[in-house]
Design a protein around this motif. Structure first.
Motif, PDB file in Angstrom:
ATOM      1  N   PRO A 383      39.989  42.146  48.040  1.00  0.00           N
ATOM      2  CA  PRO A 383      39.731  43.654  47.913  1.00  0.00           C
ATOM      3  C   PRO A 383      38.150  43.750  47.568  1.00  0.00           C
ATOM      4  O   PRO A 383      37.647  44.815  47.848  1.00  0.00           O
ATOM      5  CB  PRO A 383      40.543  44.075  46.789  1.00  0.00           C
ATOM      6  CG  PRO A 383      41.832  43.112  46.932  1.00  0.00           C
ATOM      7  CD  PRO A 383      41.193  41.542  47.378  1.00  0.00           C
ATOM      8  N   ASP A 384      37.680  42.848  46.842  1.00  0.00           N
ATOM      9  CA  ASP A 384      36.112  43.300  46.442  1.00  0.00           C
ATOM     10  C   ASP A 384      35.311  42.999  47.597  1.00  0.00           C
ATOM     11  O   ASP A 384      33.956  43.277  47.451  1.00  0.00           O
ATOM     12  CB  ASP A 384      35.614  42.448  45.141  1.00  0.00           C
ATOM     13  CG  ASP A 384      35.881  40.964  45.245  1.00  0.00           C
ATOM     14  OD1 ASP A 384      36.375  40.613  46.165  1.00  0.00           O
ATOM     15  OD2 ASP A 384      35.243  40.377  44.445  1.00  0.00           O
ATOM     16  N   ASP A 405      40.664  50.122  43.659  1.00  0.00           N
ATOM     17  CA  ASP A 405      42.223  50.752  43.986  1.00  0.00           C
ATOM     18  C   ASP A 405      43.080  50.054  43.205  1.00  0.00           C
ATOM     19  O   ASP A 405      43.392  48.726  43.572  1.00  0.00           O
ATOM     20  CB  ASP A 405      42.633  51.247  45.154  1.00  0.00           C
ATOM     21  CG  ASP A 405      43.819  52.091  45.147  1.00  0.00           C
ATOM     22  OD1 ASP A 405      44.726  52.085  44.296  1.00  0.00           O
ATOM     23  OD2 ASP A 405      44.002  52.808  46.090  1.00  0.00           O
ATOM     24  N   ALA A 406      43.644  50.380  42.081  1.00  0.00           N
ATOM     25  CA  ALA A 406      44.551  49.361  41.451  1.00  0.00           C
ATOM     26  C   ALA A 406      45.727  48.863  42.153  1.00  0.00           C
ATOM     27  O   ALA A 406      46.146  47.658  42.205  1.00  0.00           O
ATOM     28  CB  ALA A 406      44.912  49.802  39.980  1.00  0.00           C
ATOM     29  N   ILE A 407      46.299  49.829  42.739  1.00  0.00           N
ATOM     30  CA  ILE A 407      47.352  49.545  43.713  1.00  0.00           C
ATOM     31  C   ILE A 407      47.339  48.388  44.839  1.00  0.00           C
ATOM     32  O   ILE A 407      47.836  47.438  44.826  1.00  0.00           O
ATOM     33  CB  ILE A 407      48.153  50.727  44.391  1.00  0.00           C
ATOM     34  CG1 ILE A 407      48.370  51.615  43.497  1.00  0.00           C
ATOM     35  CG2 ILE A 407      49.245  50.209  45.246  1.00  0.00           C
ATOM     36  CD1 ILE A 407      48.838  53.093  43.859  1.00  0.00           C
ATOM     37  N   ALA A 412      47.649  42.933  46.582  1.00  0.00           N
ATOM     38  CA  ALA A 412      46.706  41.919  47.223  1.00  0.00           C
ATOM     39  C   ALA A 412      47.063  40.645  46.209  1.00  0.00           C
ATOM     40  O   ALA A 412      47.177  39.526  46.719  1.00  0.00           O
ATOM     41  CB  ALA A 412      45.018  42.048  47.116  1.00  0.00           C
ATOM     42  N   ALA A 413      47.058  40.968  44.995  1.00  0.00           N
ATOM     43  CA  ALA A 413      47.071  39.811  43.937  1.00  0.00           C
ATOM     44  C   ALA A 413      48.636  39.174  44.087  1.00  0.00           C
ATOM     45  O   ALA A 413      48.824  37.964  43.779  1.00  0.00           O
ATOM     46  CB  ALA A 413      47.094  40.252  42.487  1.00  0.00           C
ATOM     47  N   ASP A 425      48.426  51.692  55.865  1.00  0.00           N
ATOM     48  CA  ASP A 425      47.540  52.907  55.409  1.00  0.00           C
ATOM     49  C   ASP A 425      47.321  52.948  53.705  1.00  0.00           C
ATOM     50  O   ASP A 425      47.323  53.900  53.161  1.00  0.00           O
ATOM     51  CB  ASP A 425      48.628  54.547  55.538  1.00  0.00           C
ATOM     52  CG  ASP A 425      48.433  54.397  57.078  1.00  0.00           C
ATOM     53  OD1 ASP A 425      47.693  54.251  57.803  1.00  0.00           O
ATOM     54  OD2 ASP A 425      49.611  55.095  57.591  1.00  0.00           O
ATOM     55  N   TYR A 426      47.684  51.832  53.329  1.00  0.00           N
ATOM     56  CA  TYR A 426      47.542  51.583  51.741  1.00  0.00           C
ATOM     57  C   TYR A 426      45.849  51.763  51.345  1.00  0.00           C
ATOM     58  O   TYR A 426      45.632  51.936  50.220  1.00  0.00           O
ATOM     59  CB  TYR A 426      47.804  50.352  51.190  1.00  0.00           C
ATOM     60  CG  TYR A 426      49.415  50.266  50.801  1.00  0.00           C
ATOM     61  CD1 TYR A 426      49.688  50.730  49.609  1.00  0.00           C
ATOM     62  CD2 TYR A 426      50.289  49.851  51.851  1.00  0.00           C
ATOM     63  CE1 TYR A 426      51.408  50.785  49.345  1.00  0.00           C
ATOM     64  CE2 TYR A 426      51.589  49.859  51.601  1.00  0.00           C
ATOM     65  CZ  TYR A 426      51.956  50.658  50.376  1.00  0.00           C
ATOM     66  OH  TYR A 426      53.439  50.406  50.016  1.00  0.00           O
ATOM     67  N   LEU A 427      45.041  51.628  52.364  1.00  0.00           N
ATOM     68  CA  LEU A 427      43.644  51.470  51.991  1.00  0.00           C
ATOM     69  C   LEU A 427      43.170  53.019  52.393  1.00  0.00           C
ATOM     70  O   LEU A 427      41.928  53.357  51.895  1.00  0.00           O
ATOM     71  CB  LEU A 427      42.974  50.551  52.934  1.00  0.00           C
ATOM     72  CG  LEU A 427      42.893  48.986  52.678  1.00  0.00           C
ATOM     73  CD1 LEU A 427      42.185  48.238  53.299  1.00  0.00           C
ATOM     74  CD2 LEU A 427      43.443  48.559  51.390  1.00  0.00           C
ATOM     75  N   ASP A 428      44.206  53.881  52.922  1.00  0.00           N
ATOM     76  CA  ASP A 428      43.463  55.385  52.907  1.00  0.00           C
ATOM     77  C   ASP A 428      43.179  55.994  51.500  1.00  0.00           C
ATOM     78  O   ASP A 428      43.779  55.555  50.324  1.00  0.00           O
ATOM     79  CB  ASP A 428      44.448  56.055  53.707  1.00  0.00           C
ATOM     80  CG  ASP A 428      44.237  55.689  55.197  1.00  0.00           C
ATOM     81  OD1 ASP A 428      43.676  55.108  55.413  1.00  0.00           O
ATOM     82  OD2 ASP A 428      45.287  55.911  56.118  1.00  0.00           O
ATOM     83  N   ALA A 429      42.495  56.990  51.379  1.00  0.00           N
ATOM     84  CA  ALA A 429      42.315  57.611  50.399  1.00  0.00           C
ATOM     85  C   ALA A 429      43.467  58.286  49.782  1.00  0.00           C
ATOM     86  O   ALA A 429      44.522  58.831  50.631  1.00  0.00           O
ATOM     87  CB  ALA A 429      41.111  58.827  50.525  1.00  0.00           C
ATOM     88  N   ARG A 430      43.762  58.231  48.369  1.00  0.00           N
ATOM     89  CA  ARG A 430      45.048  58.933  47.936  1.00  0.00           C
ATOM     90  C   ARG A 430      44.405  60.141  47.335  1.00  0.00           C
ATOM     91  O   ARG A 430      43.530  60.295  46.886  1.00  0.00           O
ATOM     92  CB  ARG A 430      45.741  57.904  46.947  1.00  0.00           C
ATOM     93  CG  ARG A 430      46.582  57.337  47.536  1.00  0.00           C
ATOM     94  CD  ARG A 430      47.383  56.496  46.453  1.00  0.00           C
ATOM     95  NE  ARG A 430      46.590  55.209  46.407  1.00  0.00           N
ATOM     96  CZ  ARG A 430      46.900  54.178  47.347  1.00  0.00           C
ATOM     97  NH1 ARG A 430      47.705  54.250  48.324  1.00  0.00           N
ATOM     98  NH2 ARG A 430      46.242  53.023  47.221  1.00  0.00           N
TER      99      ARG A 430
END
Ligand code: ATP
Ligand code: MG
Length: 430
Positions: A383-384, A405-407, A412-413, A425-430
């Motif tokens: 993620p980073d 994004d913590a989620i 990913a962890a 779509d988890y990487l889309d803006a919430r």
């Protein structure tokens, strides 16, 4: 190996103001990772970000006016964010090596009274040894071609130059009147002849400015890939060359260079190619009678070799990337746009891993910056390492790091691949 820890772009096309990573006054942000990938929908500014690096490199090489017109940019008016007054600004926060104190380079470009682009402002600054807080010390200050530079490793001046009425003549006066005898030996008032050329281009060629020279060399070493398989099929004149050029039309020359040293590196590339592309077991060169160079690929299944002109796009591309990664003196910074184009989807995860291995390698590989549309490529990333560009309602782009994004971090962890999260779509803006 030098590394960019942060980058800020202002008023450059759709990038009205975006920052990636850490800056001297933005220390809470994590620095850029050795490999960075930028993702996002069509038209969000990925190519623009890629070109921001290219534009900087062109400014250094040919001055700001030529750079505005080069590579189809269309001039200052087209690259300035629409509706903005300017200037166009860049900031690079970088380290010469792992233990060095970071250096900040700032550049502002604007139009002069005659409507031509010129260098409004240039700064280089670095903190003093042990200095943790406050303004870093400038060791190059140039405003409209006039300024001050500090020689060698001298610390320079601490200046709050956020004030818009910043007057370089007054500053020079103040600096000079305040100097001890020793300081005056180390401080030089300079005026450049051409205000369309960068100060780091001129001063960076002088031995008495080692930090400026190092920074100039760093930018000169950036590799922005404009590789096309067709360029790789051209017939260059024979003659060994150490580095692959940006279009890849000297592929054969680089192989010729590698044939001269023990064929170990070429063999290692072949081994890695064999894992990806079935069949190929030997690559070498052949000189034509008119002095041109043919690149030959031997396929296990056939008696006669194939030439680059007959090889597939993807084969040439993979070969070019492997050559870049096997470069004995890797360039400090590689930028590649959509490396996935034309490659088999299952190759992408391993290609991403190889880029990362190269970027983090003990051999001191290159920092790698990639734009991509491919979830399979992103599957291999952390993620980073992933930045998401989005276009706002005002038409300008914003950028986020997937790890903010913590989620996303938690998923990913738990082992969920990032490309899959993107696809869902988890990487889309919430
Ligand atoms: N001067 C400008 N000011 C503001 N926005 C601009 C300017 N010039 C171009 N743009 C916008 O920037 C967009 C181009 O972005 P870019 O080519 O970087 O997108 P991309 O993310 O690479 O897209 P793709 O995935 O399609 O390659 C254009 O679609 C346009 O809307
Ligand atoms: Mg693009």
């Amino acid at each position: 190996m030098a590394k960019i820890e942060g980058f800020r772009v202002k008023n450059f096309r759709t990038l009205k103001d975006v920052t990636l990573g850490r800056l001297w006054n933005h220390q809470q942000a994590a620095p850029l990772t050795p490999m960075t990938a930028v993702i996002g929908k069509n038209g969000v500014g990925k190519s623009t970000l890629f070109d921001a690096f290219g534009f900087l490199a062109d400014c250094l090489k040919s001055g700001v006016e030529e750079a505005c017109d080069a590579r189809g940019r269309g001039g200052f008016g087209k690259i300035l964010s629409q509706g903005r007054k300017g200037p166009i600004e860049f900031e690079i926060y970088y380290k010469e090596d792992g233990n060095a104190r970071p250096i900040t380079y700032e550049l502002a470009i604007d139009l002069d009274d005659t409507g031509r682009p010129y260098v409004l402002k240039e700064r280089l600054r670095q903190r003093r040894r042990g200095q943790k807080h406050g303004w870093p010390f400038s060791f190059l200050i140039l405003n409209s071609a006039k300024g001050v530079v500090w020689k060698g490793e001298q610390v320079g001046q601490q200046i709050d130059e956020d004030k818009s009425d910043f007057d370089i003549s007054k500053l020079i006066e103040a600096i000079i009147s305040d100097m001890t005898e020793q300081e005056s030996k180390e401080t030089e008032v300079v005026e450049l002849e051409d205000r369309r050329k960068l100060g780091i281009a001129t001063l960076g060629s002088l031995k008495q400015h080692p930090r400026i020279s190092a920074f100039r060399r760093f930018i000169e070493g950036w590799y922005l890939s404009y590789f096309t398989p067709d360029a790789a099929r051209s017939l260059p004149l024979a003659g060994p060359q150490k580095h692959l050029n940006i279009h890849g039309d000297n592929l054969g020359n680089v192989v010729q260079f590698m044939e001269r040293d023990p064929r170990k590196r070429l063999q290692s590339i072949l081994d890695r190619m064999a894992e990806k592309i079935p069949g190929i077991d030997k690559i070498d060169t052949e000189k034509t009678s008119d002095g041109r160079l043919l690149l030959r690929f031997n396929d296990k299944g056939f008696q006669d070799p194939f030439y680059a002109q007959q090889m597939s796009d993807g084969t040439l591309k993979v070969f070019a990337y492997l050559l870049l990664m096997e470069d004995p003196t890797p360039l400090p910074f590689l930028c590649i746009e959509e490396p996935e184009n034309g490659l088999y989807h299952k190759l992408l995860e391993s290609l991403a891993k190889e880029f990362r291995e190269h970027a983090t390698g003990r051999k001191g590989g290159s920092q790698v910056f990639i734009t991509t549309h491919q979830p399979y490529f992103v599957d291999a990333l952390e993620p980073d390492e992933v930045w998401i560009l989005e276009k706002g309602h005002d038409g300008f782009s914003t950028i986020r790091r997937a790890s903010d994004d913590a989620i996303v971090r938690n998923l990913a962890a738990e082992g969920l691949p990032l490309g899959g999260l993107w696809y869902s779509d988890y990487l889309d803006a919430r």
